[in-house]
Design a protein around this motif. Structure first.
Motif, PDB file in Angstrom:
ATOM      1  N   TRP A  59     -20.157   8.061 -31.733  1.00 40.01           N
ATOM      2  CA  TRP A  59     -21.194   8.859 -31.271  1.00 40.01           C
ATOM      3  C   TRP A  59     -21.671   8.421 -29.754  1.00 40.01           C
ATOM      4  O   TRP A  59     -21.876   9.014 -29.061  1.00 40.01           O
ATOM      5  CB  TRP A  59     -22.474   8.504 -32.309  1.00 40.01           C
ATOM      6  N   THR A  60     -21.671   7.097 -29.651  1.00 42.57           N
ATOM      7  CA  THR A  60     -21.871   6.543 -28.368  1.00 42.57           C
ATOM      8  C   THR A  60     -20.891   6.874 -27.266  1.00 42.57           C
ATOM      9  O   THR A  60     -21.232   7.283 -26.205  1.00 42.57           O
ATOM     10  CB  THR A  60     -21.968   4.765 -28.330  1.00 42.57           C
ATOM     11  N   MET A  61     -19.440   7.044 -27.527  1.00 38.75           N
ATOM     12  CA  MET A  61     -18.498   7.542 -26.804  1.00 38.75           C
ATOM     13  C   MET A  61     -19.109   9.021 -26.301  1.00 38.75           C
ATOM     14  O   MET A  61     -18.983   9.266 -25.230  1.00 38.75           O
ATOM     15  CB  MET A  61     -17.095   7.605 -27.427  1.00 38.75           C
ATOM     16  N   LEU A  85     -29.294  13.474 -35.851  1.00 39.45           N
ATOM     17  CA  LEU A  85     -28.652  14.126 -37.302  1.00 39.45           C
ATOM     18  C   LEU A  85     -27.221  13.818 -36.718  1.00 39.45           C
ATOM     19  O   LEU A  85     -26.450  13.687 -37.762  1.00 39.45           O
ATOM     20  CB  LEU A  85     -28.963  15.758 -37.471  1.00 39.45           C
ATOM     21  N   SER A  86     -26.611  13.926 -35.726  1.00 46.25           N
ATOM     22  CA  SER A  86     -25.075  14.033 -35.311  1.00 46.25           C
ATOM     23  C   SER A  86     -24.866  12.586 -35.498  1.00 46.25           C
ATOM     24  O   SER A  86     -23.847  12.200 -35.704  1.00 46.25           O
ATOM     25  CB  SER A  86     -25.060  14.581 -33.874  1.00 46.25           C
ATOM     26  N   LEU A  87     -25.750  11.607 -35.287  1.00 46.81           N
ATOM     27  CA  LEU A  87     -25.591  10.146 -35.339  1.00 46.81           C
ATOM     28  C   LEU A  87     -25.430   9.861 -36.808  1.00 46.81           C
ATOM     29  O   LEU A  87     -24.412   9.290 -37.350  1.00 46.81           O
ATOM     30  CB  LEU A  87     -26.674   9.354 -34.596  1.00 46.81           C
ATOM     31  N   VAL A  88     -26.253  10.458 -37.642  1.00 43.84           N
ATOM     32  CA  VAL A  88     -26.265  10.158 -39.096  1.00 43.84           C
ATOM     33  C   VAL A  88     -24.863  10.683 -39.666  1.00 43.84           C
ATOM     34  O   VAL A  88     -24.335  10.066 -40.585  1.00 43.84           O
ATOM     35  CB  VAL A  88     -27.526  10.744 -39.581  1.00 43.84           C
ATOM     36  N   VAL A  89     -24.509  11.862 -39.354  1.00 44.68           N
ATOM     37  CA  VAL A  89     -23.334  12.516 -39.980  1.00 44.68           C
ATOM     38  C   VAL A  89     -22.313  11.829 -39.431  1.00 44.68           C
ATOM     39  O   VAL A  89     -21.401  11.489 -40.388  1.00 44.68           O
ATOM     40  CB  VAL A  89     -23.174  13.949 -39.456  1.00 44.68           C
ATOM     41  N   VAL A 122     -15.838  13.646 -37.729  1.00 46.26           N
ATOM     42  CA  VAL A 122     -16.082  13.281 -36.306  1.00 46.26           C
ATOM     43  C   VAL A 122     -16.206  14.711 -35.433  1.00 46.26           C
ATOM     44  O   VAL A 122     -17.103  14.784 -34.407  1.00 46.26           O
ATOM     45  CB  VAL A 122     -14.885  12.695 -35.832  1.00 46.26           C
ATOM     46  N   ALA A 123     -15.610  15.710 -35.926  1.00 43.93           N
ATOM     47  CA  ALA A 123     -15.605  16.875 -35.060  1.00 43.93           C
ATOM     48  C   ALA A 123     -17.049  17.481 -35.448  1.00 43.93           C
ATOM     49  O   ALA A 123     -17.593  18.025 -34.272  1.00 43.93           O
ATOM     50  CB  ALA A 123     -14.543  17.887 -35.658  1.00 43.93           C
ATOM     51  N   SER A 124     -17.452  17.318 -36.792  1.00 45.76           N
ATOM     52  CA  SER A 124     -19.068  17.769 -36.995  1.00 45.76           C
ATOM     53  C   SER A 124     -19.948  17.067 -36.237  1.00 45.76           C
ATOM     54  O   SER A 124     -20.895  17.776 -35.675  1.00 45.76           O
ATOM     55  CB  SER A 124     -19.134  17.695 -38.504  1.00 45.76           C
ATOM     56  N   MET A 125     -19.645  15.941 -35.900  1.00 46.29           N
ATOM     57  CA  MET A 125     -20.624  14.835 -35.145  1.00 46.29           C
ATOM     58  C   MET A 125     -20.637  15.839 -33.690  1.00 46.29           C
ATOM     59  O   MET A 125     -21.582  15.935 -33.050  1.00 46.29           O
ATOM     60  CB  MET A 125     -20.055  13.732 -34.924  1.00 46.29           C
ATOM     61  N   HIS A 126     -19.492  15.940 -33.092  1.00 38.51           N
ATOM     62  CA  HIS A 126     -19.119  16.441 -31.909  1.00 38.51           C
ATOM     63  C   HIS A 126     -19.802  17.714 -31.603  1.00 38.51           C
ATOM     64  O   HIS A 126     -20.898  18.006 -30.778  1.00 38.51           O
ATOM     65  CB  HIS A 126     -17.805  16.630 -31.267  1.00 38.51           C
ATOM     66  N   TYR A 127     -19.675  18.859 -32.551  1.00 36.60           N
ATOM     67  CA  TYR A 127     -20.134  19.802 -32.290  1.00 36.60           C
ATOM     68  C   TYR A 127     -21.655  20.148 -32.714  1.00 36.60           C
ATOM     69  O   TYR A 127     -22.447  21.124 -32.147  1.00 36.60           O
ATOM     70  CB  TYR A 127     -19.429  21.168 -33.014  1.00 36.60           C
ATOM     71  N   HIS A 188     -12.746  14.490 -27.528  1.00 41.32           N
ATOM     72  CA  HIS A 188     -14.157  14.894 -26.886  1.00 41.32           C
ATOM     73  C   HIS A 188     -13.838  15.604 -25.891  1.00 41.32           C
ATOM     74  O   HIS A 188     -14.341  16.881 -25.854  1.00 41.32           O
ATOM     75  CB  HIS A 188     -14.638  13.681 -26.531  1.00 41.32           C
ATOM     76  N   TYR A 189     -12.746  15.558 -25.005  1.00 40.57           N
ATOM     77  CA  TYR A 189     -12.862  16.209 -23.798  1.00 40.57           C
ATOM     78  C   TYR A 189     -11.902  17.733 -24.172  1.00 40.57           C
ATOM     79  O   TYR A 189     -12.159  18.645 -23.398  1.00 40.57           O
ATOM     80  CB  TYR A 189     -11.854  15.446 -22.684  1.00 40.57           C
ATOM     81  N   THR A 190     -11.073  17.544 -25.144  1.00 39.25           N
ATOM     82  CA  THR A 190     -10.572  18.999 -25.553  1.00 39.25           C
ATOM     83  C   THR A 190     -11.600  19.952 -26.175  1.00 39.25           C
ATOM     84  O   THR A 190     -11.617  21.003 -25.733  1.00 39.25           O
ATOM     85  CB  THR A 190      -9.664  18.552 -26.671  1.00 39.25           C
TER      86      THR A 190
END
Length: 275
Positions: A59-61, A85-89, A122-127, A188-190
């Protein structure tokens, strides 16, 4: 379409976000290794620490990298509840994957299930983090690049869990962490390359918090947590070290008895009075 800049501060935010990903991966791997050597409550606690470390690091990244994200023609704000919520996920889903590996009897099956679960998380957190964006315009995603970012996330998560099961030497963990940091940053960058923004200029105020009001303080706090926890793990003895200390203590007692004068008997351990 607005021009997207992923490095408004130059190489500072990509380099710092990569460092955060590496620290989270290293800490998570070390905690998972400790968990696999432990039993009972100790194993559970190490796995919880591993999940929080990996989830927090990812998440921090993501949001340190987002400090350098800008779109010409519009300001950017972040929806606070969605960002939290993204952090919790991130921590919850990584926790599921880590516990599957930590308690699974079939290593291969646990690795595949844990890697898939963690990667999708991880993907869910990103989006979710991207859904928290508030700007003047419409955000669209390239489906092909989105799918590629999810595949990278699953592969990175599976590789991280495999490393936790098979790599124990500190030097090997360090190398694995650098690789994992690169994999997570690539995901992330993708995902960011999949973003397209159709800007609709407007003078209306945007809802949410600015990156410096909310994201920056939270990222600094979580980064501090990672470094403090890393120091704790580094100073905490492993199961092998504890066994070596106990063995050394027994040898010391035996040698003391060997050189003691005839008739000497070691004093029994003190007993605490019971009520």
């Amino acid at each position: 379409m607005g021009h997207l800049d992923h490095a408004t501060f130059g190489w500072l935010t990509p380099a710092l976000s990569y460092a955060m990903a590496c620290v989270g991966a290293a800490l998570g791997l070390r905690c998972t290794v400790r968990a696999l050597d432990a039993t009972g409550r100790s194993r559970r606690n190490w796995l919880l620490t591993a999940a929080s470390a990996i989830g927090t690091g990812i998440w921090t990244m993501h949001f340190v990298a987002m400090l350098g994200f800008g779109v010409t023609g519009t300001d950017i704000r972040y929806d606070v509840p969605l960002t939290i919520l993204s952090l919790v996920v991130a921590m919850a889903v990584v926790g599921v994957g880590v516990f599957v590996v930590g308690y699974g009897r079939d290593r291969v099956r646990s690795l595949l299930i844990g890697g898939l679960t963690t990667g999708v998380g991880v993907a869910s957190m990103h989006y979710l983090g991207m859904a928290a964006l508030r700007l003047h315009g419409e955000v669209r995603f390239d489906p092909l690049l989105v799918g590629l970012s999810v595949v990278i996330a699953v592969a990175a998560a599976t590789a991280a869990l495999w490393a936790a099961l098979h790599i124990q030497a500190p030097a090997a963990v360090a190398v694995a962490s650098l690789v994992m940091g690169a994999a997570v940053s690539s995901m992330h960058y993708t995902g960011m390359l999949a973003v397209q923004v159709d800007v609709a200029p407007s003078a209306a105020p945007l809802p949410g918090a600015t990156v410096m009001q909310f994201i920056f303080p939270l990222a600094v706090g979580l980064g501090s947590y990672l470094f403090i926890t890393s120091a704790f793990v580094a100073l905490s003895p492993t199961a092998g070290e504890r066994a070596a200390y106990a063995s050394a203590g027994r040898l010391t007692d035996e040698r003391a008895v060997d050189v003691a004068p005839p008739g000497f008997h070691p004093a029994p351990p003190l007993r605490t009075p019971t009520s």
